[in-house]
Write a protein that holds these residues in place. Structure first.
Motif, PDB file in Angstrom:
ATOM      1  N   TRP A  88       7.513 -10.404  -0.459  1.00 17.92           N
ATOM      2  CA  TRP A  88       7.939  -9.073  -0.897  1.00 17.92           C
ATOM      3  C   TRP A  88       9.443  -9.053  -1.175  1.00 17.92           C
ATOM      4  N   ARG A 129       7.305  -5.589  -6.236  1.00 12.83           N
ATOM      5  CA  ARG A 129       7.332  -5.278  -4.801  1.00 12.83           C
ATOM      6  C   ARG A 129       6.365  -4.138  -4.491  1.00 12.83           C
ATOM      7  N   ARG A 187       3.079  -4.320  -2.120  1.00 14.36           N
ATOM      8  CA  ARG A 187       2.918  -3.377  -1.004  1.00 14.36           C
ATOM      9  C   ARG A 187       1.596  -2.635  -1.097  1.00 14.36           C
ATOM     10  N   ASP A 188       1.308  -2.075  -2.279  1.00  8.90           N
ATOM     11  CA  ASP A 188       0.089  -1.285  -2.434  1.00  8.90           C
ATOM     12  C   ASP A 188      -1.159  -2.133  -2.216  1.00  8.90           C
ATOM     13  N   CYS A 198      -1.450  -4.878  -0.365  1.00  4.11           N
ATOM     14  CA  CYS A 198      -1.577  -5.218   1.053  1.00  4.11           C
ATOM     15  C   CYS A 198      -2.032  -4.024   1.878  1.00  4.11           C
ATOM     16  N   VAL A 199      -1.442  -2.850   1.614  1.00  2.75           N
ATOM     17  CA  VAL A 199      -1.821  -1.658   2.376  1.00  2.75           C
ATOM     18  C   VAL A 199      -3.286  -1.310   2.140  1.00  2.75           C
ATOM     19  N   MET A 203       9.393  -3.985   6.278  1.00  2.87           N
ATOM     20  CA  MET A 203       8.024  -3.961   5.783  1.00  2.87           C
ATOM     21  C   MET A 203       7.113  -3.198   6.740  1.00  2.87           C
ATOM     22  N   GLU A 241       8.191   0.654   6.630  1.00  2.50           N
ATOM     23  CA  GLU A 241       8.014   1.342   5.355  1.00  2.50           C
ATOM     24  C   GLU A 241       6.556   1.375   4.912  1.00  2.50           C
ATOM     25  N   TRP A 242       5.856   0.244   5.016  1.00  2.00           N
ATOM     26  CA  TRP A 242       4.514   0.162   4.462  1.00  2.00           C
ATOM     27  C   TRP A 242       3.517   1.012   5.237  1.00  2.00           C
ATOM     28  N   TRP A 243       3.587   0.950   6.558  1.00  2.00           N
ATOM     29  CA  TRP A 243       2.554   1.599   7.357  1.00  2.00           C
ATOM     30  C   TRP A 243       3.004   2.869   8.067  1.00  2.00           C
TER      31      TRP A 243
END
Length: 319
Positions: free
Chosen positions: A43, A51, A55-56, A58-59, A269, A272-274
């Protein structure tokens, strides 16, 4: 190699790691951590659009497991409030929970991030500081303390528990914009049957500063902020500091805490991501610059210290 296969590889590794956890693989957590670290590294090397795509992907790919993590659930229920009581409470409890072994391990990974560990460290330091300053007061005097952005205020209850019946000499004002946090503090206070006096103010400290609202009818011996205006620009942070400092009586102290290191790509990561957290932390020199631009530099004496994951600033109002 196609664009879709480049995106799929980190996702496939993460999904595979969670599937191993679901199957009870004893080495699964190490595999999950490695996969998350690799995803963070990938990432960090990409252009902004790529990026977002990673992210999208993986989430979405991890939703069956990450969505059952207690911390992720509470974050979603908080409607994006970065200081939601239930989120902070779970971070402070530090007990990984979720539906299924993979969700619990995912919860554990999130809770172990450096920035969330720093919140737990603040609880210990603020609790000790409250006790030290209470014991140093004039014999028998009422100890007036205000907590800004206090959340569930665990350090205050640790302190009140430690002093027992001497709590009758404490007047505490909790200032927080989160209604659930204040309800929790009120309920916990009632359950303890503490003899201290409690005053609740539902307002964001930054808003109180802009409106120049006094936090109480009398000045304080001690004002502290577990979250020290990290999310506002320098000009507003300076106004918040001025306002907090103005609440002190001569000889009173303002005590602030900040995370003292740059977040790694891995930590950013996770947050921010989760969790939807995009934290900004001033470096110690930046915090010092903001403080020196206020009246605190003229009317107070200050010092700073780095302890564990946080940097703390102490400013005492001159007599």
């Amino acid at each position: 190699m196609t664009r879709s296969s480049v995106l799929a590889d980190p996702v496939d590794r993460l999904v595979g790691a969670c599937e191993r956890l679901d199957a009870g693989d004893t080495t699964g957590r190490a595999v999950l951590l490695d996969a998350l670290a690799d995803a963070a590294s990938e990432w960090g090397t990409r252009e902004p659009e790529a990026r977002l795509e990673l992210r999208d992907a993986c989430v979405r790919g991890l939703e069956p497991w990450s969505g059952n993590s207690t911390l992720v659930r509470r974050t979603r229920d908080s409607e994006g409030s970065r200081r939601s009581f239930s989120v902070v409470e779970h971070v402070l409890e530090n007990e990984p929970r979720g539906d299924g072994p993979a969700a619990r391990e995912f919860d554990r990974v999130l809770l172990s991030s450096h920035a969330l560990s720093a919140l737990r460290a603040r609880r210990v330091v603020f609790g000790r500081e409250l006790l030290r300053r209470f014991r140093a007061r004039e014999n028998g005097a009422v100890f007036r303390v205000a907590a800004l952005n206090a959340g569930p205020a665990p350090e205050l209850f640790d302190f009140l528990t430690a002093i027992g019946s001497a709590g009758r000499c404490v007047h505490a004002v909790i200032v927080d914009g989160d209604e659930a946090s204040l309800r929790h503090v009120e309920d916990r206070f009632a359950t303890m049957r503490c003899e201290a006096t409690l005053e609740l103010r539902r307002i964001e400290p930054a808003r109180a500063a802009l409106l120049r609202e006094p936090l109480s009818s009398r000045p304080f011996d001690f004002v502290y902020a577990p979250a020290s205006f990290d999310y506002v620009p320098d000009e507003l942070a300076a106004r918040c500091l001025e306002h907090a400092f103005a609440q002190l009586k001569p000889g009173g102290s303002l005590f602030l805490a900040h995370y003292h290191r740059d977040l790694t790509t891995f930590d950013r990561m996770l947050l921010e991501w989760w969790l939807g957290w995009f934290p900004y932390f001033r470096a110690p020199k930046e915090l010092a610059r903001v403080v020196t631009q206020t009246s605190l530099a003229k009317d107070g004496t200050g010092a700073g210290a780095v302890r564990g994951p946080n940097v703390y600033a102490f400013i005492e109002r001159k007599d």
